[in-house]
Scaffold this motif. Structure first.
Motif, short mmCIF file in Angstrom:
data_model
loop_
_atom_site.label_atom_id
_atom_site.label_comp_id
_atom_site.label_asym_id
_atom_site.label_seq_id
_atom_site.Cartn_x
_atom_site.Cartn_y
_atom_site.Cartn_z
N TYR A 79 -3.53 -4.45 10.60
CA TYR A 79 -3.36 -3.62 9.57
C TYR A 79 -2.03 -2.86 9.19
O TYR A 79 -1.31 -3.13 8.09
CB TYR A 79 -4.34 -2.75 9.29
CG TYR A 79 -4.42 -2.03 7.73
CD1 TYR A 79 -4.86 -2.40 6.74
CD2 TYR A 79 -3.83 -0.51 7.94
CE1 TYR A 79 -5.05 -1.68 5.48
CE2 TYR A 79 -3.85 0.09 6.55
CZ TYR A 79 -4.45 -0.59 5.53
OH TYR A 79 -4.31 0.02 4.22
N GLU A 80 -1.43 -2.40 9.97
CA GLU A 80 -0.25 -1.61 9.89
C GLU A 80 0.89 -2.52 9.86
O GLU A 80 1.87 -2.43 8.99
CB GLU A 80 -0.15 -0.33 10.97
CG GLU A 80 -1.04 0.95 11.07
CD GLU A 80 -1.21 1.61 12.20
OE1 GLU A 80 -0.46 1.26 13.11
OE2 GLU A 80 -1.31 2.57 12.05
N GLU A 81 0.86 -3.62 10.62
CA GLU A 81 2.01 -4.57 10.41
C GLU A 81 2.27 -4.99 9.21
O GLU A 81 3.24 -5.36 8.70
CB GLU A 81 1.70 -5.45 11.68
CG GLU A 81 2.68 -6.58 11.85
CD GLU A 81 4.14 -6.17 12.17
OE1 GLU A 81 5.35 -6.69 11.74
OE2 GLU A 81 4.15 -4.92 12.66
N GLN A 82 1.12 -5.48 8.54
CA GLN A 82 1.02 -6.29 7.45
C GLN A 82 1.38 -5.31 6.25
O GLN A 82 1.94 -5.63 5.18
CB GLN A 82 -0.10 -6.94 6.72
CG GLN A 82 -1.63 -6.28 7.11
CD GLN A 82 -2.04 -6.15 5.36
OE1 GLN A 82 -1.37 -6.47 4.52
NE2 GLN A 82 -3.01 -5.60 5.24
N LYS A 83 1.38 -4.02 6.46
CA LYS A 83 1.64 -2.91 5.45
C LYS A 83 3.15 -2.65 5.58
O LYS A 83 3.87 -2.36 4.67
CB LYS A 83 1.07 -1.62 5.71
CG LYS A 83 -0.41 -1.75 5.16
CD LYS A 83 -0.68 -2.10 3.66
CE LYS A 83 -2.05 -1.95 3.26
NZ LYS A 83 -2.22 -2.15 1.90
N ARG A 84 3.82 -2.87 6.91
CA ARG A 84 5.07 -2.71 7.07
C ARG A 84 5.91 -3.88 6.67
O ARG A 84 7.15 -3.65 6.26
CB ARG A 84 5.49 -2.35 8.47
CG ARG A 84 5.19 -1.09 9.04
CD ARG A 84 5.68 -0.86 10.57
NE ARG A 84 5.30 -1.70 11.39
CZ ARG A 84 4.22 -1.56 12.13
NH1 ARG A 84 3.38 -0.33 12.11
NH2 ARG A 84 3.65 -2.45 13.18
N PRO A 86 6.52 -7.16 4.25
CA PRO A 86 6.10 -7.78 2.93
C PRO A 86 5.63 -9.28 3.18
O PRO A 86 4.77 -9.62 2.56
CB PRO A 86 7.09 -7.48 2.02
CG PRO A 86 7.95 -6.44 2.40
CD PRO A 86 7.61 -6.52 4.02
N SER A 89 1.92 -9.66 4.12
CA SER A 89 0.90 -8.99 3.26
C SER A 89 -0.38 -9.83 2.91
O SER A 89 -0.11 -11.21 2.95
CB SER A 89 1.60 -8.62 2.01
OG SER A 89 0.73 -8.15 1.32
N GLU A 163 -8.69 -4.08 6.59
CA GLU A 163 -8.40 -2.49 5.96
C GLU A 163 -8.09 -1.71 7.28
O GLU A 163 -7.97 -2.43 8.31
CB GLU A 163 -9.96 -2.16 5.74
CG GLU A 163 -10.55 -2.90 4.47
CD GLU A 163 -9.93 -2.55 3.10
OE1 GLU A 163 -9.19 -1.36 3.27
OE2 GLU A 163 -10.08 -3.26 2.08
N ASP A 164 -8.22 -0.50 7.16
CA ASP A 164 -7.60 0.28 8.53
C ASP A 164 -8.92 0.64 9.31
O ASP A 164 -8.43 0.80 10.61
CB ASP A 164 -6.97 1.44 8.11
CG ASP A 164 -7.91 2.57 7.05
OD1 ASP A 164 -8.84 2.10 6.77
OD2 ASP A 164 -7.52 3.81 6.95
#
Length: 235
Positions: A79-84, A86, A89, A163-164
């Protein structure tokens, strides 16, 4: 456990977004992750899930708490990697694993990759599909036969990285010598029916069964990546 595994790009996909976990030993860990997302995002998600969970559980005595926390950590990292990034995503992955202890086998599961158990001459799906059509079948809206042809059969309701936090199914099963577990992506279960899986597992050795199941999936259509792990409980 003794194990055989196969993964294949399939007949039409441009890349293989599946990943396998095959960690033999005293506390064997075996499973399949089926990634999703554009570009190479699916590859990234499934490989992250496999790597993180393997590292988290390496050489540890199986417990439900450790299995759950390991899968939850993999989820958060994806989740955090796809938020960092683009480019990643929307990426995510299924994850279905079994973890062997002395007298039990733990199942950890998110998504629609499946785990089956062959005991004696009977095969049983021991995982619960987290998918739209599976929920419709459980609610009595459609039949199991109708689900096989439903246009939304590939829409899943749970995945790592969406989701987180994630809701993880954990199941404890008695370990019996001779039990055979089959963990597979939907690239296999889409084209090979449960009774065919049973017949192949009963008739062939682990390696030959892995080859035969892969062949049937590819000849049946092979429109998705195909991945499977067959693990037999030894004495």
């Amino acid at each position: 456990m003794r194990a055989a595994s196969r993964t294949h790009i399939g007949n039409v996909r441009a890349s293989n977004q599946d990943a396998l976990i095959v960690v033999p030993g005293k506390y064997g860990l075996y499973g399949v992750a089926d990634g999703m997302g554009g570009h190479k995002a699916g590859d990234v998600a499934s490989q992250m899930a496999v790597r993180v969970l393997s590292q988290e559980l390496e050489k540890k005595k199986p417990s439900e708490a450790l299995l759950r926390s390991g899968i939850e950590k993999a989820n958060l990292m994806i989740y955090e990697e796809q938020k960092r990034n683009p480019d990643f995503s929307g990426m995510g992955t299924t994850l279905t694993v079994i973890w062997e202890d002395r007298d039990r086998v733990l199942l950890g599961h998110v998504g629609d990759s499946r785990a089956y158990r062959l005991r004696g001459k009977e095969i049983e799906q021991v995982s619960l599909d987290h998918s739209m059509v599976a929920e419709m079948v459980r609610d009595g809206v459609i039949t199991a036969e109708e689900a096989l042809r439903h246009p939304y059969r590939n829409i899943i309701t749970r995945a790592l990285g969406a989701e987180d936090t994630v809701n993880v199914d954990i199941l404890e099963m008695e370990r019996q010598p001779g039990d055979v577990f089959l963990i597979c992506s939907d690239g296999l279960s889409e084209y090979v029916r449960d009774r065919e899986m049973r017949d192949v597992l009963l008739r062939l050795s682990l390696e030959d069964a892995a080859d035969e199941l892969l062949r049937r999936a590819l000849e049946g259509g092979g429109r998705d990546n195909v991945s499977l792990v067959i693990a037999e409980v030894t004495a």
